[in-house]
Motif scaffolding. Structure first.
Motif, PDB file in Angstrom:
ATOM      1  N   LYS A   1      31.441  93.999  92.726  1.00  0.00           N
ATOM      2  CA  LYS A   1      29.998  93.858  92.548  1.00  0.00           C
ATOM      3  C   LYS A   1      29.525  92.579  93.246  1.00  0.00           C
TER       4      LYS A   1
ATOM      5  N   GLY B   1      19.928  91.045  85.131  1.00  0.00           N
ATOM      6  CA  GLY B   1      21.323  90.695  85.387  1.00  0.00           C
ATOM      7  C   GLY B   1      22.267  91.870  85.160  1.00  0.00           C
TER       8      GLY B   1
ATOM      9  N   ASP C   1      26.138  93.461  86.705  1.00  0.00           N
ATOM     10  CA  ASP C   1      27.505  93.192  86.206  1.00  0.00           C
ATOM     11  C   ASP C   1      27.924  94.306  85.248  1.00  0.00           C
TER      12      ASP C   1
ATOM     13  N   LYS D   1      25.092  82.523  82.058  1.00  0.00           N
ATOM     14  CA  LYS D   1      24.334  83.439  82.923  1.00  0.00           C
ATOM     15  C   LYS D   1      25.208  84.146  83.951  1.00  0.00           C
TER      16      LYS D   1
HETATM   17 MG    MG Z   1      23.824  87.925  87.530  1.00  0.00          MG
END
Ligand code: MG
Ligand code: ADP
Ligand code: ASP
Length: 452
Positions: free
Chosen positions: A5, A196, A199, A254
């Motif tokens: 990724k 986000g 992931d 994060k």
């Molecule tokens: Mg991220």
């Protein structure tokens, strides 16, 4: 098969995308999950907020700005007219769709369609780039397999069945590309896995395909022992266990989406964090192996609210906790920390969607006080009950900090503290000094102080 990724910065410009070709072109079979080019999802989110405010002119002008940025990137990225034309047409189609949606009445569906365009843009530009380099690759649309259920949790059976079918039905290739972040919801509408979320897409894909490893490529050399955006002298931790990484991600580190470790933990798939800007750095490996080095790492989660609930009876009647939990369950709001005393209970939440309703219900059987702008600080380390003195070290280090709540003993890897957010950075820095002392004391072999 491996899953790799690449996050927003890793695909953040024409040069960065070109750099990826070198990283991935090793002849091994892999599925590549891409985020949107950095800044894109924020811009798309701004556009959808303007649509919500009915400021169509501003929304259109932001979309034009973003479109011209993409047209520039494609001209820098690609060399031949054939592929530049393909990319330009693709970009124009995407922005025609965005413009059409800007003119519709705002709804969550409209917002999600607008937000989904970032990953569609990055994956297709990368696909054209590889084709121009004559590297065979196939796009698997994330919307053909990534799906959530009614409770917003991933539909694991659906993902597994549909992803495996897609791969079976497509031409065999060493390289598959797919979009992170985006998915369908239980009604079949376009949705996403939260900010986000790429992931999480990568680890769900790894679980569905039962791969050996997932590589999360980002803009830093690995998991640091503390948040490098707020704290000086942080360093890379080479090894973390699934439990440790999951706690840190959930409590604000994060570098990983909060839920992204769970699928790999369930299926025992190692997660490797790597730096696109420095591919030769070791990074971090997250696996079932647990390396004991005392106090290991710290993370912080902001925007926490403490709700203090006091029983209107003199002593805490049995059933009081059950009544409180039932209110939070009814409003689908999870509690992160909890502290109890004889007649009162304090809990923390980070989702305020139903705060008013929750407070209203709680007030029917208790008195309620609210404190906003709090941060949870999560300390991960070896907190087994036979480890004497470790708790003392933490609180001695934090003697200048007014601590609002403490959670200890929920598991053996974590102590969480809640402080007013104005003390967050100093709390992190104090704890960092302690972690450095601990690492020196245990003379551990799992850090790379020279890598930053
Ligand atoms: Mg991220
Ligand atoms: P990507 O776009 O690749 O997903 P993110 O910005 O989501 O990247 O995550 C990487 C960033 O996370 C780093 O640049 C760093 O600023 C931040 N970060 C916060 N806590 C940590 C930590 N404990 N270790 C490493 N990076 C962290
Ligand atoms: N593009 C999405 C975001 O910015 C998902 C991701 O980058 O992981 O939140």
């Amino acid at each position: 098969m491996k899953v790799l990724k690449f996050g927003g910065t890793s695909v953040g410009s024409a040069e960065r995308l070109q750099n990826l070709v070198k990283i991935i072109n090793d002849g091994q079979k892999k599925i590549i999950v891409l985020s949107a080019i950095s800044g894109t999802t924020n811009k798309l989110s701004e556009i959808s907020n303007l649509v919500k405010k009915n400021d169509i002119t501003q929304a259109m002008s932001k979309a034009i700005e973003l479109e011209s940025l993409y047209l520039d990137i494609s001209k820098k990225l690609l060399k031949t007219d054939e592929f530049i034309n393909k990319a330009v047409n693709f970009i124009k189609n995407i922005f025609t769709e965005i413009n059409n949606h800007i003119q519709l009445n705002f709804s969550n569906e409209i917002k999600n369609v607008i937000l989904s365009k970032g990953e569609l843009l990055s994956t297709n530009l990368f696909h054209f780039l590889l084709q121009e380099h004559k590297i065979e690759n196939i796009i698997i649309p994330a919307l053909s397999f990534m799906k959530t259920c009614k409770n917003y949790e991933p539909d694991l059976e659906y993902i597994k069945e549909n992803l495996n079918n897609e791969i079976k039905n497509l031409k065999n290739s060493n390289l598959y590309i797919t979009q992170g972040f985006i998915c369908l919801n239980d009604e079949g509408a376009i949705s996403n896995l939260g900010r986000g979320g790429s992931d999480y897409s990568a680890s769900l894909i790894a679980e569905a395909l039962q791969t050996d490893e997932v590589e999360i490529w980002t803009d830093i050399d690995g998991f640091h022992n503390n948040d490098p955006r707020f704290v000086d002298d942080t360093f890379v931790i080479k090894k973390l266990s699934f439990e440790e990484a999951a706690e840190l991600a959930y409590f604000g580190a994060k570098i990983l989406h909060p839920a992204s470790i769970r699928p790999c933990q369930r299926s025992n798939i190692n997660v490797r964090l790597k730096n696109t800007l420095n591919p030769s750095a070791y990074g971090t490996i997250i696996s079932k192996e647990y390396v004991n080095t005392g106090i290991k790492a710290v993370a912080a989660k902001d925007n926490i609210t403490i709700i203090k609930i006091k029983s209107t009876h003199m002593l805490m009647a049995h059933g009081f906790l059950m009544k409180i939990f039932a209110v939070f369950a009814h409003f689908k709001t999870s509690i992160d920390m909890i502290a109890t005393s004889e007649v009162s209970v304090s809990v923390t939440i980070d989702n305020f969607t139903y705060l008013n309703e929750i407070v209203h219900e709680l007030k029917s059987f208790s008195s309620v006080k609210i404190n906003n702008n709090q941060s949870i600080i999560c300390v991960v380390g070896d907190f087994r009950s036979d480890q004497k003195g470790v708790v003392n070290k933490i609180f001695t280090t934090l003697q200048e900090i007014p601590i609002r709540m403490i959670s200890y003993g929920g598991n053996k890897f974590n102590i969480s503290l809640c402080v007013d957010s104005i003390y967050k950075t100093s709390t992190l820095q104090y704890l960092n000094n302690l972690v450095i002392d601990e690492f020196n004391r245990t003379n551990n072999l799992i850090t790379c102080n020279n890598e930053k």
